[in-house]
Design a protein around this motif. Sequence first.
Motif, short mmCIF file in Angstrom:
data_model
loop_
_atom_site.label_atom_id
_atom_site.label_comp_id
_atom_site.label_asym_id
_atom_site.label_seq_id
_atom_site.Cartn_x
_atom_site.Cartn_y
_atom_site.Cartn_z
N ILE A 90 -2.04 3.98 -14.76
CA ILE A 90 -2.43 3.76 -13.36
C ILE A 90 -3.87 3.27 -13.29
O ILE A 90 -4.19 2.32 -12.56
CB ILE A 90 -2.24 5.05 -12.53
N SER A 98 -3.92 -0.34 -14.27
CA SER A 98 -3.47 -1.31 -13.27
C SER A 98 -4.46 -1.41 -12.12
O SER A 98 -4.63 -2.49 -11.56
CB SER A 98 -2.05 -1.03 -12.77
N ALA A 99 -5.14 -0.30 -11.78
CA ALA A 99 -6.15 -0.37 -10.74
C ALA A 99 -7.27 -1.31 -11.17
O ALA A 99 -7.74 -2.15 -10.39
CB ALA A 99 -6.71 1.02 -10.44
N GLN A 116 1.95 13.04 -13.97
CA GLN A 116 0.63 12.50 -13.65
C GLN A 116 -0.18 12.28 -14.92
O GLN A 116 -0.82 11.25 -15.09
CB GLN A 116 -0.11 13.45 -12.70
N THR A 161 -7.62 8.02 -10.76
CA THR A 161 -6.33 7.81 -10.13
C THR A 161 -6.53 7.73 -8.62
O THR A 161 -7.12 8.64 -8.03
CB THR A 161 -5.40 8.99 -10.44
N THR A 162 -6.11 6.66 -8.05
CA THR A 162 -6.31 6.52 -6.61
C THR A 162 -4.99 6.68 -5.88
O THR A 162 -3.94 6.35 -6.40
CB THR A 162 -6.89 5.14 -6.28
N ARG A 163 -5.09 7.18 -4.69
CA ARG A 163 -3.91 7.24 -3.83
C ARG A 163 -4.17 6.33 -2.63
O ARG A 163 -5.13 6.52 -1.94
CB ARG A 163 -3.66 8.66 -3.33
N HIS A 164 -3.33 5.36 -2.45
CA HIS A 164 -3.53 4.45 -1.32
C HIS A 164 -2.48 4.79 -0.28
O HIS A 164 -1.31 4.53 -0.46
CB HIS A 164 -3.39 3.01 -1.76
N ASN A 165 -2.95 5.41 0.76
CA ASN A 165 -2.00 5.83 1.77
C ASN A 165 -2.23 5.13 3.09
O ASN A 165 -2.04 5.69 4.14
CB ASN A 165 -2.06 7.35 1.97
N GLU A 166 -2.66 3.89 3.02
CA GLU A 166 -2.85 3.19 4.28
C GLU A 166 -1.50 2.76 4.81
O GLU A 166 -0.66 2.26 4.09
CB GLU A 166 -3.71 1.95 4.04
N VAL A 167 -1.31 2.98 6.09
CA VAL A 167 -0.05 2.58 6.70
C VAL A 167 -0.05 1.07 6.82
O VAL A 167 -0.92 0.49 7.43
CB VAL A 167 0.10 3.21 8.10
N PRO A 168 0.91 0.41 6.17
CA PRO A 168 0.96 -1.04 6.30
C PRO A 168 1.35 -1.46 7.72
O PRO A 168 1.91 -0.67 8.48
CB PRO A 168 2.03 -1.45 5.30
N THR A 189 1.08 9.24 -16.77
CA THR A 189 0.88 7.93 -16.16
C THR A 189 -0.59 7.65 -15.86
O THR A 189 -0.92 6.55 -15.44
CB THR A 189 1.67 7.80 -14.85
#
Lengths: 232, 251
Positions: free
Chosen positions: B41, B44-45, B34, B242-249, B37
């Motif tokens: 990260i 790129s965000a 972490q 640092t973001t975590r994108h955990n949306e269910v596609p 990176t």
Amino acid sequence: MSDVSYRELTVQGLWKNNPGLVQILGMCPMMAISNTVVNAMGLALATMLTMVVSNGLASAIRHWVRPEVRLPVFVMVVASVVTIIELLMNAYLNTLYHVLGIFLPLIVTNCIVIARVEGFAARNRVLPSLYDGLMMGMGFGLVLVTLGVIREILGFGTLLANAQQLFGPMATNWTLHILPDQAHFLLAILPPGAFMALAVLIALKQGFEQRRAVRLTQKSNIKVAVVASPAQ
Amino acid sequence: MKRLLRLDKSRIVITALLLGGFSVIGVGLVALTQEATRERIAQSALAVLLGQISAVLVPGSFDNNPADTAFLLPDPVSLNLPPLKPPIADPHQILNASTEAGIVGFRAMKAGEVAAVVLPVITHFGYSGDIKLIIGVDRSGKVTGVRVTRQNETPGLGDKIEPEKSPWIFGFNDKSLNNPTKQGWAVKKDGGVFDQFSGATITPRAVVGAIHQALIYVHAHHAQLFTAPSQPEQQTLMTPQTTRHNEVPHE
């Protein structure tokens, strides 16, 4: 199990015991992420890498892990590996990372990973374990990519759309337009299409196996007849 | 049987230490990755954010980096933007968290003046779930661009709102609150000027409605939105986390 043949591992992973077509493990990501080839390849590579590294690590520590805590330790190994891969993908394959979304961290719960770690790596040396992870992961990935090919051609009429998400800017023009716009079969990219496509693949494999079995028995029957006749 | 049942204390301790040791190693490796990176990260965000913002602005119409100008929008309810979950008390953190949640506006500056604002807007009238848009509006109230940032519409039908699938979304460029008139801000089926798609009316209707809503919002808050920020700390506040994108596609 001490002397494993790499040939046998290859056959098991890719065909006889294929995670996607025979063990039918890891269905959830398989159905969800196989709508385009690039998505499928992304998840396939991530899963394969997870399986190789987890198998290797689990095998390397197998003598130190006591049976009472074997499963928790292995789950932790898999979870750490997946989290590291997730971070790396977020950093270096950002768009694909967002496309794969929740299915990337969910590799931890893909039964095929822990099944190979627990069922193979825990009892075998490091090198065969790495190879088993590679072959099983490849077997899973091949089914995933095949589904992706079928569904993307039928549903979107293209192949390798958005390849730059995986291969970088040089892949921007890799998209092949195979079907005209009017000929898209929408069902293929919707969830039912995933099940149907997988069902077709499983049926094809079963059909192939049965024919081969029939051919083999016919051959052996002839042999039996030849061997049996002089005794009569 | 007796041997199995006997609790061997040292054995338990060793096992526990083993489990603990492996946890520490695992956590350590994750933490190292972490750390290694983090910067990449965050970059790129920011790049994704800047890409989205630039897509709805006229190229060359601004001389700042709009991604650095995140500001909290007045009256976010009018754009259907959700409140922060969980709520954040620290005022310095609110802007960061809101930026991550995608509920802030951005300003495109030209020669010290606000040339255009970029706003998110959400509509609840999508065919399958909310559709999230990002809209650029210039000082005169004209739309400079619209992009869909999140949608779950039916592939092949409703997803023509994406520029990769159809040029439909470019039809909003240069439109404004009074061009077309109020009746015109609807799909053709409803007597408006915007095309629907064959087989899909609900999705374009929702998008047209959301853009109209955003233009009404910009008109109502024009002075506030187009006044250059006086406090320079707004520029420095935004350090992407640092973001975590955990949306269910979808599917």
